[in-house]
Design an enzyme around this catalytic site. Structure first.
Site, PDB file in Angstrom:
ATOM      1  N   LYS A 151     -15.504   9.683 127.315  1.00  0.00           N
ATOM      2  CA  LYS A 151     -15.166   9.839 125.905  1.00  0.00           C
ATOM      3  C   LYS A 151     -13.905  10.686 125.743  1.00  0.00           C
ATOM      4  CE  LYS A 151     -20.020   9.899 124.364  1.00  0.00           C
ATOM      5  NZ  LYS A 151     -19.997   8.751 123.437  1.00  0.00           N
ATOM      6  N   ASP A 192     -26.974  13.981 121.488  1.00  0.00           N
ATOM      7  CA  ASP A 192     -27.311  12.607 121.848  1.00  0.00           C
ATOM      8  C   ASP A 192     -28.765  12.453 122.274  1.00  0.00           C
ATOM      9  OD1 ASP A 192     -26.349  10.038 121.758  1.00  0.00           O
ATOM     10  OD2 ASP A 192     -25.619  10.005 123.813  1.00  0.00           O
ATOM     11  N   ARG A 218     -28.834   2.658 125.655  1.00  0.00           N
ATOM     12  CA  ARG A 218     -29.626   1.426 125.701  1.00  0.00           C
ATOM     13  C   ARG A 218     -30.194   1.171 127.087  1.00  0.00           C
ATOM     14  NH1 ARG A 218     -24.531  -1.836 123.550  1.00  0.00           N
ATOM     15  NH2 ARG A 218     -24.288   0.233 122.619  1.00  0.00           N
TER      16      ARG A 218
END
Length: 463
Positions: A243, A254, A317
């Protein structure tokens, strides 16, 4: 803080009275009861405006703001005039008052003091027309809820070095001991033996080993089992797909999905809800190392499906894939819900006002949206159509974790997760990226909100 229901106004106590616009006392021309408007008619009375058509959530928000702004100046004894409040409105008002004392100064060596009202010697008298069981239940629920929310916000606001995966596990174990629900922690060796390859692949760049935390509230009698899966990335650099540095420090948040699930199971146990509630929290850091998973790698998963990792910053995910598969297969739940600070795409779509709701089950969508309406933790439905399925197709693996296009990011992420739900007919995905960590009255910077705790608890109560 001691909270007491009383039938008469106590002496020597500041009384807070709540007014709706148009119903304020008519013997003065200055106070119009606009939302958050204050008026001091005397030394022992404070009036607070609720606006024209206050919802239950209005009571929570205006009192939380008021009490937080003055949290260092309240006397130790206060009275809330609740004679005109319903049990629901009373619970919301008390939740706001209790959270108004939240102190974000977690690691300051010389923190600013807050009023003794929020401590053990503080006294809040709830002045009511009659003392009924539902009033006491509202008091008890508001206290438990606020305490859990504050604990969850502490987790969210802690920096990454203060809450690696093992600390989340310790938090859960201590909570389980205190509130008498079952907690199991699967360590790295157990994860390898069980084939939790997607979770393990994300953790490869970190010196902190991953864990999967299983929490379970099982009442003596219940009809339904609900499994809640929460993303627990305790710090996210993005991995090799790193990032930008500008806001990377905010990636301590997060694990907002994990925090919501941890808090909901604790609150379910505290309130003794007649529903079996299971929390599944895959927890890891996503860091950069010579051993990190690389873009283009193909990894295995607990479900037995192979995944082409296009972007290592789409790591949430991956760990949810193992969590969802395990939760669906092991517990055979009636309802399966996952929560995650999953995509920036959902923030671009809904901003910071609502979480994205993805489900193919209309009844479940309606139940969750009703809970959202009652709690003020808003949800908005987004499509889960098979039109988007081709976006996760891979040439060399069963699926890929990212489509690489600047469109439909939140939807494509949900379609990826759907693959790992064992085709569960009552599954919902909540993308809480825009609401779990944001602007609050508690700090001039962004902070944890405990989004999901009240929403999910209300859903469970009305299931």
């Amino acid at each position: 803080m001691n909270i007491s229901l009383v039938l008469e106004k106590p002496t020597s106590s500041l009384v807070i009275r709540l007014f709706t616009s148009g119903q304020e006392p008519g013997d003065q021309p200055f106070f119009k009861a606009e939302k958050n408007e204050l008026w001091w008619p005397g030394e022992q009375e404070l009036w607070l405006g609720l606006g024209k058509v206050p919802s239950t959530i209005t009571y929570l928000k205006v009192l939380r703001l008021l009490f937080h702004k003055r949290k260092d100046r309240w006397p130790s004894r206060l009275t809330l005039d609740a004679r005109a409040l319903s049990a629901e409105q009373l619970g919301a008002a008390l939740n706001g008052i209790l959270l108004g004392g939240y102190n974000v100064q977690l690691y300051k060596s010389d923190p600013k003091p807050v009023s003794t009202f929020f401590g053990e010697r503080g006294e809040l008298f709830v002045w009511t027309s009659e003392v009924l069981p539902e009033g006491q239940r509202a008091v008890d629920k508001a206290r438990h809820t606020a305490e859990v929310q504050a604990r969850v916000m502490d987790l969210m606001n802690a920096p990454g070095n203060k809450k690696p995966p093992r600390v989340l596990a310790e938090w859960a174990l201590e909570s389980g001991r205190q509130h008498k629900y079952r907690v199991t922690v699967l360590d790295q060796a157990a994860l390898k033996a069980m084939g939790m390859h997607a979770l393990l692949s994300v953790s490869r760049g970190s010196a902190e080993p991953p864990v999967m935390i299983l929490t379970e509230h099982t009442p003596e009698s219940y009809q339904k089992t609900v499994v809640l899966v929460g993303k627990g990335v305790t710090f996210d650099t993005g991995g090799i797909s790193i990032k930008p540095s500008a806001n990377m420090h905010l990636m301590k948040s997060d694990m907002g999905g994990a925090a919501a699930v941890l808090g909901t199971v604790e609150l379910a146990a505290r309130l003794q809800l007649p529903v079996r509630v299971v929390g599944v929290i895959p927890a890891t850091e996503n860091c950069v190392d010579g051993d990190s998973t690389k873009p283009g790698d193909v990894i295995d998963s607990y479900a037995g499906k192979t995944i082409e990792v296009i972007d290592t910053d789409a790591e949430g995910r991956l760990i949810l894939a193992d969590g969802l598969s395990y939760g669906a297969q092991t517990y055979q739940p009636d309802v399966l819900i996952d929560l995650a600070t999953l995509t920036g795409s959902v923030v671009q779509t809904l901003g910071y006002a609502a979480a994205g709701l993805f489900t193919a089950n209309d009844d479940l969508a309606a139940q969750l949206r009703q809970a959202a309406e009652r709690t003020g933790e808003k949800l908005w439905p987004l499509p889960l159509w098979d039109d988007y399925k081709e976006e996760i197709a891979s040439d060399i693996a069963d699926v890929r974790n990212y489509h690489g296009k600047p469109l439909a990011g939140a939807i494509v992420a949900a379609k990826f997760l759907e693959v790992f739900t064992n085709e569960h007919p009552t599954w919902a995905h909540l993308d809480i990226a825009g609401v779990a960590f944001g602007d609050t009255e508690f700090t001039p910077n962004r902070a944890g909100t405990a989004f999901g705790v009240r929403l999910l608890t209300d859903f469970l109560e009305n299931l």
